[in-house]
Design a protein around this motif. Structure first.
Motif, short mmCIF file in Angstrom:
data_model
loop_
_atom_site.label_atom_id
_atom_site.label_comp_id
_atom_site.label_asym_id
_atom_site.label_seq_id
_atom_site.Cartn_x
_atom_site.Cartn_y
_atom_site.Cartn_z
N ALA A 479 0.83 -1.20 0.00
CA ALA A 479 0.00 0.00 0.00
C ALA A 479 0.87 1.25 0.00
CB ALA A 479 -0.92 0.00 1.22
N THR A 480 1.97 1.19 0.72
CA THR A 480 2.92 2.30 0.75
C THR A 480 4.33 1.76 0.57
OG1 THR A 480 3.26 2.17 3.14
CG2 THR A 480 1.41 3.53 2.38
N LEU A 481 5.24 2.65 0.26
CA LEU A 481 6.63 2.22 0.10
C LEU A 481 7.20 1.71 1.42
CD1 LEU A 481 8.11 4.99 -2.26
CD2 LEU A 481 7.56 2.62 -2.82
N GLU A 482 6.75 2.29 2.53
CA GLU A 482 7.26 1.88 3.84
C GLU A 482 6.94 0.41 4.15
OE1 GLU A 482 5.94 4.73 3.16
OE2 GLU A 482 7.63 6.06 3.63
N ASP A 483 5.92 -0.15 3.46
CA ASP A 483 5.58 -1.55 3.69
C ASP A 483 6.71 -2.49 3.27
OD1 ASP A 483 3.16 -0.83 4.68
OD2 ASP A 483 2.03 -1.24 2.84
N LEU A 484 7.59 -1.99 2.42
CA LEU A 484 8.72 -2.81 1.99
C LEU A 484 9.66 -3.16 3.14
CD1 LEU A 484 9.66 -1.16 -1.42
CD2 LEU A 484 8.94 -3.52 -1.08
N THR A 485 9.66 -2.34 4.18
CA THR A 485 10.57 -2.61 5.30
C THR A 485 10.16 -3.87 6.06
OG1 THR A 485 9.24 -1.18 6.75
CG2 THR A 485 11.11 -0.16 5.60
N LYS A 486 8.96 -4.39 5.78
CA LYS A 486 8.51 -5.63 6.42
C LYS A 486 9.07 -6.86 5.72
CE LYS A 486 4.16 -3.47 7.83
NZ LYS A 486 2.67 -3.53 7.74
N VAL A 487 9.66 -6.67 4.56
CA VAL A 487 10.25 -7.78 3.82
C VAL A 487 11.56 -8.18 4.51
CG1 VAL A 487 11.22 -8.55 1.62
CG2 VAL A 487 9.23 -7.03 1.66
N LYS A 488 11.71 -9.46 4.82
CA LYS A 488 12.92 -9.93 5.49
C LYS A 488 14.15 -9.68 4.63
CE LYS A 488 10.69 -13.45 8.31
NZ LYS A 488 10.63 -14.88 8.69
N GLY A 489 15.16 -9.10 5.24
CA GLY A 489 16.40 -8.82 4.51
C GLY A 489 16.46 -7.40 3.98
N LEU A 490 15.37 -6.66 4.12
CA LEU A 490 15.35 -5.28 3.63
C LEU A 490 15.17 -4.36 4.82
CD1 LEU A 490 15.45 -3.43 1.17
CD2 LEU A 490 12.97 -3.66 0.96
N GLY A 491 16.28 -3.95 5.44
CA GLY A 491 16.23 -3.10 6.61
C GLY A 491 16.02 -1.65 6.25
N SER A 492 15.91 -0.83 7.29
CA SER A 492 15.65 0.59 7.07
C SER A 492 16.77 1.27 6.30
CB SER A 492 15.44 1.30 8.42
OG SER A 492 16.59 1.11 9.25
N LYS A 493 18.01 0.84 6.54
CA LYS A 493 19.14 1.44 5.82
C LYS A 493 19.08 1.10 4.34
CE LYS A 493 24.18 1.68 5.78
NZ LYS A 493 25.43 1.20 6.43
N SER A 494 18.85 -0.17 4.03
CA SER A 494 18.76 -0.58 2.63
C SER A 494 17.57 0.07 1.95
CB SER A 494 18.64 -2.11 2.54
OG SER A 494 19.77 -2.74 3.13
N PHE A 495 16.46 0.20 2.71
CA PHE A 495 15.27 0.84 2.13
C PHE A 495 15.54 2.30 1.79
CE2 PHE A 495 11.40 3.38 2.92
CZ PHE A 495 10.61 2.91 1.88
N GLY A 496 16.31 2.99 2.65
CA GLY A 496 16.63 4.38 2.38
C GLY A 496 17.42 4.55 1.09
N GLU A 497 18.33 3.61 0.81
CA GLU A 497 19.12 3.68 -0.42
C GLU A 497 18.30 3.32 -1.64
OE1 GLU A 497 22.27 1.00 0.35
OE2 GLU A 497 23.29 2.28 1.82
N LEU A 498 17.26 2.52 -1.42
CA LEU A 498 16.45 2.02 -2.54
C LEU A 498 15.28 2.94 -2.87
CD1 LEU A 498 15.89 -0.43 -4.45
CD2 LEU A 498 14.56 -1.42 -2.58
N ARG A 499 14.85 3.73 -1.92
CA ARG A 499 13.59 4.46 -2.03
C ARG A 499 13.52 5.38 -3.24
NH1 ARG A 499 10.22 7.12 2.90
NH2 ARG A 499 8.50 7.98 1.65
N GLU A 500 14.61 6.05 -3.58
CA GLU A 500 14.57 7.02 -4.69
C GLU A 500 14.43 6.36 -6.06
OE1 GLU A 500 18.40 8.93 -5.61
OE2 GLU A 500 19.19 7.81 -3.89
N PHE A 501 14.52 5.02 -6.10
CA PHE A 501 14.42 4.34 -7.37
C PHE A 501 13.13 3.55 -7.55
CE2 PHE A 501 18.94 4.55 -6.24
CZ PHE A 501 19.43 5.29 -7.32
N ILE A 502 12.23 3.59 -6.56
CA ILE A 502 11.02 2.78 -6.64
C ILE A 502 9.79 3.64 -6.44
CG2 ILE A 502 12.14 0.67 -5.87
CD1 ILE A 502 11.12 1.23 -3.06
N THR A 503 8.66 3.08 -6.85
CA THR A 503 7.38 3.76 -6.68
C THR A 503 6.28 2.72 -6.56
OG1 THR A 503 5.90 5.45 -7.57
CG2 THR A 503 6.88 3.90 -9.14
N ILE A 504 5.07 3.18 -6.23
CA ILE A 504 3.89 2.32 -6.21
C ILE A 504 2.88 2.91 -7.16
CG2 ILE A 504 1.96 1.48 -4.80
CD1 ILE A 504 3.82 1.39 -2.44
N GLY A 505 2.55 2.14 -8.17
CA GLY A 505 1.63 2.64 -9.19
C GLY A 505 0.22 2.81 -8.67
N ALA A 506 -0.56 3.54 -9.43
CA ALA A 506 -1.94 3.80 -9.04
C ALA A 506 -2.77 2.54 -9.15
CB ALA A 506 -2.52 4.90 -9.93
#
Length: 506
Positions: A479-506
């Motif tokens: 539902a939101t990009l922050e939901d990705l942090t619930k994926v095992k192996g994707l911590g807050s630090k990795s999410f911060g580096e990845l965030r500028e390259f991803i989006t959630i479509g309508a």
């Protein structure tokens, strides 16, 4: 009647010969004298002359026969009485020294006890192991029956009682043993003091020693499991227990022996080592099974690709279980596409991985594997095929979240993210587009929709490898990009580096 010695007898004979005027005096003297009158408590051996309803008459070699009275017969076990016959030789004990014409009263019961003590003394000297019944227990130990006697087994000689145990616990154990037949060995026999002491501990030790001497290396035995512990199985070898170490239970790596056997299960084992001094027998079940390492050598060649499951991760690498149930090692240097110091940052137990076979050594039971030497395109092809297979079974089987997957080698991959820059645009387009429009165009090209992107597109993202990409797909939708942090192996630090390259479509 007083005992007459040979010297006194000779003197009396001379005197009687001189003074006697009646013929036959010598015969009369002999008939009225017992040369060794029995004393109270003496043990005599006699032959049964007659068995009456209330008495037994015996010839004990004296001038008068011995009588066993009804009062004494009542104390003798009926089974013993029923077996007695005329002519039998038995031992009896003198009740009291006869005076004058008194009957010679004897005790068969005491005579039987005397024979029992003789038997006990012989058992002590011969070192016999006896099977005796426990009839009572007291604070000090157990009472057992030995023929017509009672014997004692001290607490210190009962193997079932552990040293230092509380008295209540020991009493409970001893109470449960009443009625049991246990192996014992006589360690003290004193008829005068009426001490008859046995040891179960000494008897069991000798039984184990004898059994160990009967066994031979190479023997194949069918028995049952008597105990299951973390490091293996204990098997009953009829008097001694043998150990099947967990490494000898099966050809695959055994972590929990209880998943293979339970107490009471039948098992066939082979003796591989015997240590009589320390009373140890090493067993193997694995040696009786067909060797899968030989089959593995036939199934794979060096360089083959094979899918497996990570079962453990250690400092020096990860063990991967192959379809045949055997495990191979992916050394830490063969885990990621870049040199990673911590294997746990690359894979986790439960990860499904594609590995390349480096070498197989059946003699040493080793397989060397590599994840690093599997090219990205082959990893992608395998994962996409696996994803297709999952989609086919999705309708018939419920989708469940996978076990702990690895952080895998994806974070260590030096994969460039396909982000277009100003150099990629034609010079005329740069001139016609404002700075804001240029930025929007770049973002529109670069952003990846995590809800719709295929596995190849996700792997192109920085810090995302095959394993993490697969987990991102499995946890859709977001539902939101922050939901990705619930994926095992994707911590807050990795999410911060990845965030500028991803989006959630309508």
């Amino acid at each position: 009647m007083e005992t007459v010695t040979e010297k006194e007898l000779g003197t009396q004979l001379v005197e009687n010969q001189e003074n006697s005027e009646t013929p036959g005096w010598f015969q009369e003297f002999i008939e009225h004298h017992d040369f060794a009158s029995p004393q109270q408590g003496d043990i005599l051996q006699g032959e049964i002359l007659d068995i009456g309803e209330n008495s037994i008459l015996l010839d004990v070699g004296l001038k008068r026969d011995a009588i066993v009275t009804s009062q004494d017969l009542d104390k003798v076990d009926n089974e013993i009485l029923e077996k007695l016959q005329k002519g039998d030789k038995v031992h009896v004990s003198v009740f009291r020294t006869p005076v004058g014409d008194d009957d010679l009263l004897v005790s068969l019961n005491h005579g039987i006890s005397y024979e029992n003590w003789l038997t006990a003394e012989k058992c002590l000297s011969d070192g016999n192991i006896l099977e005796l019944e426990v009839i009572e227990q007291n604070k000090g130990g157990l009472l057992v029956t030995f023929e017509n006697l009672r014997g004692f087994v001290p607490n210190s000689h009962i193997p079932a009682l552990r040293r230092g145990a509380k008295q209540q616990k020991m009493d409970e154990i001893k109470a449960e043993m009443i009625g049991e037949i246990i192996p014992l060995k006589a360690i003290e026999v004193d008829r005068k003091q009426r001490r008859l002491v046995f040891s179960a501990r000494v008897a069991q030790k000798e039984q184990r020693q004898r059994r160990l001497e009967e066994l031979s290396v190479g023997d194949i035995i069918k028995s049952r499991v008597v105990n299951v512990v973390d490091f293996g199985l204990f098997v009953d070898l009829q008097g001694v227990d043998g150990l099947v170490h967990k490494s000898e239970i099966a050809w695959d790596r055994v972590y929990d022996p209880s998943k293979y056997f339970s107490v009471g299960d039948n098992i066939e084992v082979k003796i591989v080592e015997i240590d009589i001094e320390h009373e140890r027998v090493s067993l193997s079940r694995k040696s009786l099974l067909s060797n899968p390492w030989e089959k593995l050598r036939e199934a794979y060649s060096d360089g083959d690709l094979v899918a497996g499951k990570v079962v453990s991760v250690l400092d020096f690498g990860a063990f991967v279980e192959l379809p045949e149930g055997l495990q191979g090692l992916v050394h830490v240097s063969e885990l990621g596409y870049a040199n990673m110091g911590d294997p746990k940052s690359v894979v986790r137990a439960g990860d499904e991985v594609l590995v390349r076979v480096l070498s197989i050594d059946p003699d040493r039971e080793r397989v060397s594997l590599s994840m690093r030497r599997v090219p990205i395109d082959e990893q992608l092809a395998w994962m996409m095929e696996d994803e297709k297979q999952s989609e086919k079974t999705e309708e018939s089987e419920p989708v469940t979240e996978t076990e702990d997957m690895s952080i895998a080698a994806e974070e260590s991959q030096d994969v460039e993210t396909p982000v277009k820059t100003e150099e990629d645009k034609p010079e005329t387009e740069v001139e016609e587009t404002s700075e804001i429009e240029e930025t929007e165009a770049i973002e529109e090209i670069s952003l990846t929709d995590v809800n719709t992107a295929d596995i190849a597109a996700l792997i192109d993202l920085p810090g995302v490898g095959p394993a993490l990409a697969k987990r991102i797909i499995e946890n859709r939708p977001y539902a939101t990009l922050e939901d990705l942090t619930k994926v095992k192996g994707l911590g807050s630090k990795s999410f911060g580096e990845l965030r500028e390259f991803i989006t959630i479509g309508a």
